[in-house]
Motif scaffolding. Sequence first.
Motif, mmCIF file in Angstrom:
data_model
loop_
_atom_site.group_PDB
_atom_site.id
_atom_site.type_symbol
_atom_site.label_atom_id
_atom_site.label_comp_id
_atom_site.label_asym_id
_atom_site.label_seq_id
_atom_site.Cartn_x
_atom_site.Cartn_y
_atom_site.Cartn_z
ATOM 1 N N GLU A 29 -6.979 12.544 7.453
ATOM 2 C CA GLU A 29 -6.245 13.358 7.997
ATOM 3 C C GLU A 29 -5.060 13.182 8.965
ATOM 4 O O GLU A 29 -5.109 14.051 8.739
ATOM 5 C CB GLU A 29 -7.591 13.775 9.847
ATOM 6 N N GLN A 30 -4.442 12.401 8.578
ATOM 7 C CA GLN A 30 -2.912 12.136 8.399
ATOM 8 C C GLN A 30 -2.138 12.840 7.505
ATOM 9 O O GLN A 30 -1.376 12.333 6.015
ATOM 10 C CB GLN A 30 -2.619 10.193 8.632
ATOM 11 N N LEU A 31 -1.172 13.929 8.274
ATOM 12 C CA LEU A 31 -0.521 13.863 7.753
ATOM 13 C C LEU A 31 0.563 13.655 7.396
ATOM 14 O O LEU A 31 1.225 12.008 7.413
ATOM 15 C CB LEU A 31 -0.072 15.231 8.711
ATOM 16 N N GLU A 32 0.781 14.196 5.547
ATOM 17 C CA GLU A 32 2.685 12.835 5.199
ATOM 18 C C GLU A 32 3.253 14.407 4.836
ATOM 19 O O GLU A 32 2.938 14.584 4.376
ATOM 20 C CB GLU A 32 1.909 12.402 4.292
ATOM 21 N N ASP A 75 2.344 23.331 2.516
ATOM 22 C CA ASP A 75 0.691 22.355 3.442
ATOM 23 C C ASP A 75 2.054 22.266 4.457
ATOM 24 O O ASP A 75 1.847 22.673 5.336
ATOM 25 C CB ASP A 75 -0.366 22.264 3.337
ATOM 26 N N ILE A 76 2.777 21.228 4.226
ATOM 27 C CA ILE A 76 3.994 21.029 5.113
ATOM 28 C C ILE A 76 4.592 21.588 5.800
ATOM 29 O O ILE A 76 4.737 22.019 6.833
ATOM 30 C CB ILE A 76 3.331 19.107 4.965
ATOM 31 N N LEU A 106 9.157 8.564 2.806
ATOM 32 C CA LEU A 106 7.473 8.807 2.943
ATOM 33 C C LEU A 106 7.390 8.907 4.501
ATOM 34 O O LEU A 106 7.227 7.345 4.819
ATOM 35 C CB LEU A 106 6.986 8.261 2.440
ATOM 36 N N ARG A 107 6.433 10.002 5.199
ATOM 37 C CA ARG A 107 6.326 9.717 6.872
ATOM 38 C C ARG A 107 4.506 9.747 6.881
ATOM 39 O O ARG A 107 4.334 11.121 6.091
ATOM 40 C CB ARG A 107 7.256 9.826 8.050
ATOM 41 N N ARG A 108 4.256 8.866 7.549
ATOM 42 C CA ARG A 108 2.709 9.418 7.661
ATOM 43 C C ARG A 108 2.840 9.395 9.047
ATOM 44 O O ARG A 108 2.779 7.889 9.983
ATOM 45 C CB ARG A 108 1.734 8.743 7.299
ATOM 46 N N ASN A 109 1.864 10.679 9.931
ATOM 47 C CA ASN A 109 1.885 10.203 11.034
ATOM 48 C C ASN A 109 0.454 9.715 11.277
ATOM 49 O O ASN A 109 -0.633 10.331 10.920
ATOM 50 C CB ASN A 109 1.570 12.032 11.659
ATOM 51 N N LYS A 131 0.996 -1.267 -0.219
ATOM 52 C CA LYS A 131 -0.055 0.099 0.152
ATOM 53 C C LYS A 131 0.986 1.451 0.013
ATOM 54 O O LYS A 131 2.076 1.004 0.848
ATOM 55 C CB LYS A 131 -0.982 -0.046 1.355
ATOM 56 N N GLU A 132 0.530 2.262 -1.008
ATOM 57 C CA GLU A 132 1.051 3.010 -0.925
ATOM 58 C C GLU A 132 1.179 4.050 0.152
ATOM 59 O O GLU A 132 -0.425 4.574 0.086
ATOM 60 C CB GLU A 132 1.090 4.143 -2.309
ATOM 61 N N ILE A 133 1.272 5.396 0.528
ATOM 62 C CA ILE A 133 1.306 6.514 0.992
ATOM 63 C C ILE A 133 1.089 7.161 -0.254
ATOM 64 O O ILE A 133 2.217 7.520 -0.902
ATOM 65 C CB ILE A 133 2.623 6.846 1.997
ATOM 66 N N THR A 134 0.064 8.022 0.041
ATOM 67 C CA THR A 134 0.016 9.522 -1.273
ATOM 68 C C THR A 134 0.464 10.788 -0.368
ATOM 69 O O THR A 134 0.086 10.540 0.310
ATOM 70 C CB THR A 134 -1.738 9.637 -1.974
ATOM 71 N N GLU A 135 0.950 11.376 -1.670
ATOM 72 C CA GLU A 135 2.001 12.450 -0.962
ATOM 73 C C GLU A 135 1.172 14.103 -1.070
ATOM 74 O O GLU A 135 -0.071 14.036 -1.789
ATOM 75 C CB GLU A 135 3.167 12.953 -1.633
#
Length: 195
Positions: free
Chosen positions: A90-93, A11-12, A102-105, A2-6
Motif C-alpha cells: 500500500e506504500q505509495l512510490e 495513478d500518482i 525514487l521515493r516511497r511514502n 533492496k530496490e523500490i519498485t515503480e
Amino acid sequence: MKEITEKPSSDINLRIARRVAGLRAEREMSLEALATRCNVSRSMISLIERGESSPTAVVLEKLAKGLGVTLASLFEDPREDASPLARRSEQLEWKDPQSGYLRRNVSPPHFRSPIQIVEVVFPPGASVAYEAGTRDTDIQQQIWMLEGSMEITIGGQQCSLHEGDCLAMREDQAVQYQNTTGKAARYVVVINSDF
C-alpha cells in the motif's frame, strides 16, 4: 541493495492532482495566488491539478511550501477513518522525472500524524536542489543514510553522509542533495510537522 519498485506514474499524478487542488481549495487560493506564492507558473499548476503533468521534485517542493505543507503530504490526503497500518503493497512510490530519484511514502496513507517516514533511492550522479522558503508551520526532518553516501548542502554548509549517519535539519533553508558516487544511495527521511 533492496530496490523500490515503480508503480504507474499516471495513478500518482492523479493523486497529486487531487491533493494539490484540494489543498488550494481548502485555503481558498486562486491559481494566480498560489502561483505568486510559490513561484510556479499558473499554467503549470493548472496542468498538475488536471493530472496532465509529471512534476519534478523541485516543482512539488515549491507547491508544498506555497500550500504550507510537506512534500510527502502532497501524495496523500489525511482522513479521520484511516488505518494506522501501512502494508508494503500500500506504500505509495513516486519517481522524480528530472533526477530519477525514487521515493516511497512508508507511513500509513491518509493517517493523520505529525510524523511522516519516506524511503529514498537516489541514483548515482543525481542532484536535486530546493530553494529556501518558509511555511506557516515549523517542519523538521532527519535523514538516516542506510546505504551508499550523499553530499547534502544546507544553507551553504556541506555535510557528507555515509552509511549509518543521521543528519537533523529544518526545512527553512536552501538544500541540495547530491550523489557524487557511482552507486545508488538509499536513505530514510523522518519528517516532523504540526498541521
